[in-house]
Design a protein around this motif. Structure first.
Motif, PDB file in Angstrom:
ATOM      1  N   ARG A 175       0.866  -1.212  -0.086  1.00  0.00           N
ATOM      2  CA  ARG A 175      -0.071  -0.024  -0.008  1.00  0.00           C
ATOM      3  C   ARG A 175       0.851   1.167   0.110  1.00  0.00           C
ATOM      4  N   ILE A 176       0.400   2.243  -0.886  1.00  0.00           N
ATOM      5  CA  ILE A 176       1.373   3.440  -0.931  1.00  0.00           C
ATOM      6  C   ILE A 176       0.097   4.308  -0.937  1.00  0.00           C
ATOM      7  N   GLN A 177       0.521   5.283   0.195  1.00  0.00           N
ATOM      8  CA  GLN A 177      -0.511   6.386   0.565  1.00  0.00           C
ATOM      9  C   GLN A 177      -0.030   7.685  -0.195  1.00  0.00           C
ATOM     10  N   GLN A 178      -0.958   8.747  -0.495  1.00  0.00           N
ATOM     11  CA  GLN A 178      -0.421   9.915  -0.926  1.00  0.00           C
ATOM     12  C   GLN A 178       0.552   9.928  -1.852  1.00  0.00           C
ATOM     13  N   VAL A 179       0.429   9.113  -2.900  1.00  0.00           N
ATOM     14  CA  VAL A 179       1.308   8.834  -4.033  1.00  0.00           C
ATOM     15  C   VAL A 179       1.955  10.133  -4.455  1.00  0.00           C
ATOM     16  N   VAL A 180       3.237  10.162  -4.895  1.00  0.00           N
ATOM     17  CA  VAL A 180       3.840  11.281  -5.534  1.00  0.00           C
ATOM     18  C   VAL A 180       4.519  10.682  -6.896  1.00  0.00           C
ATOM     19  N   ARG A 181       5.101  11.741  -7.738  1.00  0.00           N
ATOM     20  CA  ARG A 181       5.549  11.197  -8.912  1.00  0.00           C
ATOM     21  C   ARG A 181       6.763  10.358  -9.050  1.00  0.00           C
ATOM     22  N   GLY A 182       7.558  10.404  -8.269  1.00  0.00           N
ATOM     23  CA  GLY A 182       8.498   9.570  -7.794  1.00  0.00           C
ATOM     24  C   GLY A 182       8.168   8.216  -7.231  1.00  0.00           C
ATOM     25  N   ASP A 183       6.956   7.863  -7.018  1.00  0.00           N
ATOM     26  CA  ASP A 183       6.584   6.354  -7.010  1.00  0.00           C
ATOM     27  C   ASP A 183       6.382   5.825  -8.187  1.00  0.00           C
ATOM     28  N   SER A 184       6.322   6.312  -9.372  1.00  0.00           N
ATOM     29  CA  SER A 184       6.189   5.755 -10.685  1.00  0.00           C
ATOM     30  C   SER A 184       7.334   4.715 -10.660  1.00  0.00           C
ATOM     31  N   ALA A 185       7.047   3.543 -11.033  1.00  0.00           N
ATOM     32  CA  ALA A 185       7.824   2.387 -11.161  1.00  0.00           C
ATOM     33  C   ALA A 185       7.246   0.979 -11.095  1.00  0.00           C
ATOM     34  N   ALA A 186       8.120   0.035 -11.452  1.00  0.00           N
ATOM     35  CA  ALA A 186       7.497  -1.167 -11.725  1.00  0.00           C
ATOM     36  C   ALA A 186       7.683  -1.780 -10.206  1.00  0.00           C
ATOM     37  N   TYR A 187       6.385  -2.592  -9.690  1.00  0.00           N
ATOM     38  CA  TYR A 187       6.762  -3.198  -8.477  1.00  0.00           C
ATOM     39  C   TYR A 187       6.508  -4.752  -8.571  1.00  0.00           C
ATOM     40  N   PHE A 188       7.565  -5.453  -8.343  1.00  0.00           N
ATOM     41  CA  PHE A 188       7.362  -6.783  -8.369  1.00  0.00           C
ATOM     42  C   PHE A 188       7.275  -7.655  -7.142  1.00  0.00           C
ATOM     43  N   CYS A 189       6.800  -8.772  -7.091  1.00  0.00           N
ATOM     44  CA  CYS A 189       6.512  -9.666  -5.945  1.00  0.00           C
ATOM     45  C   CYS A 189       7.189 -10.858  -6.531  1.00  0.00           C
ATOM     46  N   ALA A 190       7.766 -11.461  -5.241  1.00  0.00           N
ATOM     47  CA  ALA A 190       8.239 -12.888  -5.427  1.00  0.00           C
ATOM     48  C   ALA A 190       7.835 -13.794  -4.324  1.00  0.00           C
ATOM     49  N   SER A 191       8.053 -14.846  -4.359  1.00  0.00           N
ATOM     50  CA  SER A 191       7.706 -15.800  -3.237  1.00  0.00           C
ATOM     51  C   SER A 191       8.545 -16.981  -3.485  1.00  0.00           C
ATOM     52  N   SER A 192       8.460 -17.681  -2.267  1.00  0.00           N
ATOM     53  CA  SER A 192       9.740 -18.746  -2.149  1.00  0.00           C
ATOM     54  C   SER A 192       8.695 -19.764  -1.199  1.00  0.00           C
ATOM     55  N   ARG A 193       9.388 -20.886  -1.281  1.00  0.00           N
ATOM     56  CA  ARG A 193       8.762 -21.952  -0.538  1.00  0.00           C
ATOM     57  C   ARG A 193       8.953 -21.900   0.948  1.00  0.00           C
ATOM     58  N   THR A 194      10.314 -21.639   1.214  1.00  0.00           N
ATOM     59  CA  THR A 194      10.774 -21.286   2.648  1.00  0.00           C
ATOM     60  C   THR A 194      11.319 -19.969   2.500  1.00  0.00           C
ATOM     61  N   GLY A 195      11.538 -19.673   4.010  1.00  0.00           N
ATOM     62  CA  GLY A 195      12.130 -18.331   4.066  1.00  0.00           C
ATOM     63  C   GLY A 195      13.897 -18.386   4.082  1.00  0.00           C
ATOM     64  N   TYR A 196      14.411 -19.398   4.125  1.00  0.00           N
ATOM     65  CA  TYR A 196      15.804 -19.692   4.127  1.00  0.00           C
ATOM     66  C   TYR A 196      16.517 -18.939   2.720  1.00  0.00           C
ATOM     67  N   SER A 197      17.562 -18.144   2.832  1.00  0.00           N
ATOM     68  CA  SER A 197      18.036 -17.492   1.720  1.00  0.00           C
ATOM     69  C   SER A 197      18.336 -18.547   0.460  1.00  0.00           C
ATOM     70  N   TYR A 198      18.544 -19.863   0.944  1.00  0.00           N
ATOM     71  CA  TYR A 198      19.039 -20.737  -0.249  1.00  0.00           C
ATOM     72  C   TYR A 198      17.850 -21.272  -1.188  1.00  0.00           C
ATOM     73  N   ASN A 199      16.801 -20.844  -0.852  1.00  0.00           N
ATOM     74  CA  ASN A 199      15.581 -21.192  -1.883  1.00  0.00           C
ATOM     75  C   ASN A 199      15.198 -20.205  -3.023  1.00  0.00           C
ATOM     76  N   GLU A 200      14.884 -20.555  -3.998  1.00  0.00           N
ATOM     77  CA  GLU A 200      14.806 -19.807  -5.179  1.00  0.00           C
ATOM     78  C   GLU A 200      13.576 -19.087  -5.252  1.00  0.00           C
ATOM     79  N   GLN A 201      13.901 -17.923  -5.427  1.00  0.00           N
ATOM     80  CA  GLN A 201      12.690 -16.918  -5.528  1.00  0.00           C
ATOM     81  C   GLN A 201      12.054 -16.845  -6.899  1.00  0.00           C
TER      82      GLN A 201
END
Lengths: 115, 115
Positions: A78-104
Motif C-alpha cells: 500500500r502506498i499512501q498519498q502517492v507522488v510522481r517519484g513513486d512511478s515504477a514497476a513493483y515486483f512480487c516474488a515468493s519462495s517455499r521457505t524463508g531460508y535464503s538458499y531457496n529460489e525466488q
C-alpha cells in the motif's frame, strides 16, 4: 500450477491518491518479497513477509509505504498519498521457505504511473 | 552493504556466437546467486540458481559459474539466438547474519542478438 500473480498489471493514480498492489504467491509458498524497479535503475528489495508477519522491511521507505500478508488472501503493498517519484514497476516474488538458499519466483509486476 | 555489478551494460552480437556475461559482488558471504532474464515490460524469469557450495549450474545452452571467494559469476550462452535478446540480471542472497534477506540485484546486461 499457476505462478506468482500480481494485479493490477497497470495502475494509474493522481498525486495524493492511494495505490494498492496485490500479490498472490505460488501454491505452496508462504514467503513473499516485494521489490521496486525505478526507471533506469536496478531492482531494489523493499520488504519480506510471511503469513501475518513482517520479517524484514529494511528496504521500505519510512513514510507512506506499508505491506501486509494476511492469513487469508493476497499480500498487499500500500502506498499512501502517492507522488510522481513513486512511478515504477513493483515486483512480487515468493519462495517455499524463508531460508535464503531457496529460489525466488517473480510475478509479472505492477506498473504504477503517478500523474 | 552488498553491491552487485554487471559488465557489460549492453552487448550486441551476431546470431550463433557464444557469449559471456559477467557479474561481481562485494560481499562473498552469500547463500546463493541467481541469474534472471527480463523481457521489455515483463517480469523476471529465473534461469539458473547456484548455491554457495556449488561451482556451476547448467540448463540447456546456458551455463553459470560461481567463484564465491573472488566474488564473481559468469553466465555463458552457447550458440546465441535472436530469441535470447533480453536483459539479463544477476542477483545474490546475502548472509547478513540476520537470516533471510531480499536479493541484491545488478543493473543488468542488455543483450541483443542480431539475426
Amino acid at each position: 500450477n499457476a505462478g506468482v500473480m500480481q494485479n493490477p498489471r497497470h495502475l494509474v493514480r493522481r498525486r495524493g491518491q492511494e495505490a494498492r498492489l496485490r500479490c498472490s504467491p505460488m501454491k505452496g509458498h508462504s514467503h513473499v518479497y516485494w521489490y521496486r524497479q525505478l526507471p533506469e535503475e536496478g531492482l531494489k528489495f523493499m520488504v519480506y513477509l510471511q503469513k501475518e508477519n513482517i520479517i524484514d522491511e529494511s528496504g521500505m521507505p519510512k513514510e507512506r509505504f506499508s505491506a501486509e500478508f494476511p492469513k487469508e488472501g493476497p499480500s498487499i503493498l500500500r502506498i499512501q498519498q502517492v507522488v510522481r517519484g513513486d512511478s515504477a514497476a513493483y515486483f512480487c516474488a515468493s519462495s517455499r521457505t524463508g531460508y535464503s538458499y531457496n529460489e525466488q519466483f517473480f510475478g509479472p509486476g505492477t506498473r504504477l504511473t503517478v500523474l | 552493504k552488498q553491491e552487485v555489478t554487471q559488465i557489460p551494460a549492453a552487448l550486441s552480437v551476431p546470431e550463433g556466437e557464444n557469449l559471456v556475461l559477467n557479474c561481481s559482488f562485494t560481499d562473498s558471504a552469500i547463500y546463493n546467486l541467481q541469474w534472471f532474464r527480463q523481457d521489455p515490460g515483463k517480469g523476471l524469469t529465473s534461469l539458473l540458481l547456484i548455491q554457495s557450495s556449488q561451482r556451476e549450474q547448467t540448463s540447456g545452452r546456458l551455463n553459470a559459474s560461481l567463484d564465491k571467494s573472488s566474488g564473481r559469476s559468469t553466465l555463458y550462452i552457447a550458440a546465441s539466438q535472436p530469441g535470447d535478446s533480453a536483459t539479463y540480471l544477476c542477483a545474490v542472497a546475502t548472509d547478513s547474519g540476520g537470516g533471510a534477506d531480499g536479493l541484491t540485484f545488478g543493473k543488468g546486461t542488455h543483450l541483443i542478438i542480431q539475426p
